[in-house]
Design a protein around this motif. Structure first.
Motif, PDB file in Angstrom:
ATOM      1  N   ASN A  52       0.825  -1.229   0.000  1.00 40.92           N
ATOM      2  CA  ASN A  52       0.000   0.000   0.000  1.00 40.92           C
ATOM      3  C   ASN A  52       0.853   1.271   0.000  1.00 40.92           C
ATOM      4  N   ASP A  58       2.835   2.925   1.869  1.00 36.45           N
ATOM      5  CA  ASP A  58       2.839   3.972   2.897  1.00 36.45           C
ATOM      6  C   ASP A  58       4.191   4.088   3.586  1.00 36.45           C
ATOM      7  N   ALA A  97       5.886   1.680   5.129  1.00 35.01           N
ATOM      8  CA  ALA A  97       6.127   0.719   6.205  1.00 35.01           C
ATOM      9  C   ALA A  97       5.469  -0.600   5.810  1.00 35.01           C
ATOM     10  N   ILE A  98       6.045  -1.703   6.263  1.00 33.29           N
ATOM     11  CA  ILE A  98       5.432  -3.004   5.987  1.00 33.29           C
ATOM     12  C   ILE A  98       4.749  -3.455   7.268  1.00 33.29           C
ATOM     13  N   ASP A 158      -0.531  -4.373   4.985  1.00 32.51           N
ATOM     14  CA  ASP A 158      -0.059  -4.914   3.708  1.00 32.51           C
ATOM     15  C   ASP A 158      -0.421  -6.395   3.587  1.00 32.51           C
TER      16      ASP A 158
HETATM   17 CA   LIG Z   1       2.583  -0.574   3.858  1.00 36.31          CA
END
Ligand SMILES: [Ca+2]
Ligand SMILES: [Ca+2]
Length: 321
Positions: free
Chosen positions: A299, A301, A303-304, A308
């Motif tokens: 997605n 943004d 960060a994982i 996600d």
């Molecule tokens: Ca993410």
């Protein structure tokens, strides 16, 4: 790259008859009378009848008469020989020069052949069919290694995304062979960046297959062209075709299609959203987003996270197989 001698069965037409010379996958060399743009009488000609294809052969020509060559009579022996076997090493050598000058073409067989074909000095002939290019006597013409390394070529394409504060990361879109898979979710908006062998100043792009459109005009910087896309739907293959791309020395790229598989959640790029993608994404949760795991920040943004993983799960079963 398989470079093959056309054979020495000329001068009649349809004399390219010995495998592998007549295969489409072979890059087939005919022989010129050395120092001229005339065909050696013995140089085998197309069209191919051996497999019923009517394929045009040879593909290209090079000097092939009275050529000084190594001889197998001793480790230091040389001889003077004539034959398409003398022309063929010129083509293999030209390909090696091309790959040395433009490393992104290495192992890109179709693109490399196209580069040598387009740069060849065309020699017209109607002896065995239409004048071409290509034709069944000279193929695309006399090899021109310098023109090949100087011509405008598409060397790389990527889908580029800025992922939160983690940075900007690229998903490769191979310019030949199987298209790459873009798995990141971006609301139908994508930025494709195309890199060329020379600086480029103008050209256009269009979505020629699949759903989506080019937004605004492409931008040019150095040897790159940036194309913004919108309305690109998920679970499809799109093709973006570049037209009229022109270098700062007025060379024009032939119309060039680049394919991309758009499949949100297919983090491992096998064209199906499946459990391995869930596992792969989960395995990166909490890790910093880098070039090596940017696909798992589905997605984008920066960060994982579990979001996600959930996004991949929600797309399970989507496939382009
Ligand atoms: Ca993410
Ligand atoms: Ca997958």
């Amino acid at each position: 790259m398989m470079v093959v001698a056309a054979g020495n069965a000329g001068s009649l037409c349809s004399t390219v008859t010995d495998p592998p010379s007549f295969y489409a996958a072979s890059y087939t060399a005919g022989a010129l009378n050395t120092g001229t743009d005339t065909i050696a009488s013995f140089s085998s000609r197309g069209p191919v009848t051996a497999d019923g294809s009517g394929r045009i052969k040879p593909d290209i020509t090079a000097p092939g008469t009275n050529t000084r060559s190594a001889s197998n009579t001793s480790d230091t022996a040389y001889t003077i020989a004539s034959g398409t076997s003398m022309a063929t090493p010129h083509i293999a050598g030209a390909m090696a020069l091309l790959w040395s000058a433009i490393p992104s073409l290495q192992n890109q067989i179709d693109a490399s052949r196209t580069a040598l074909d387009n740069a060849a000095h065309f020699i017209s002939s109607t002896q065995c069919g239409a004048a071409g290019p290509p034709n069944n006597v000279f193929g695309w013409g006399r090899v021109d290694a310098l023109a090949a390394v100087q011509q405008l070529a598409l060397t790389e394409a990527v889908s580029r995304k800025t992922q939160g504060t983690a940075g900007t990361f690229d998903v490769p879109l191979p310019v030949t062979g199987e298209p790459g898979v873009e798995c990141r979710s971006t609301g139908g908006k994508f930025t494709f960046v195309f890199t060329f062998s020379s600086n480029v100043v103008s050209g256009t792009a269009a979505v020629t297959t699949g759903r989506g459109r080019v937004q605004g005009s492409p931008t040019f910087s150095g040897n790159t062209m940036t194309v913004k896309l919108s309305g690109v739907t998920d679970v499809q293959k799109i093709t973006v075709t570049l037209s009229g791309v022109t270098s700062d020395t007025s060379q024009v790229l032939p119309d060039t299609p680049v394919g991309a598989n758009m499949l949100i959640g297919d983090t491992n790029g096998d064209k199906t959203v499946n459990n391995p993608d869930v596992t792969q994404t989960r395995g990166q949760v909490g890790m910093p987003v880098t070039a090596s795991n940017c696909r798992e920040d589905v997605n984008i943004d920066g960060a994982i996270t579990s979001a996600d993983v959930s996004l991949v799960r929600s797309d399970l079963g989507h496939s382009l197989q």
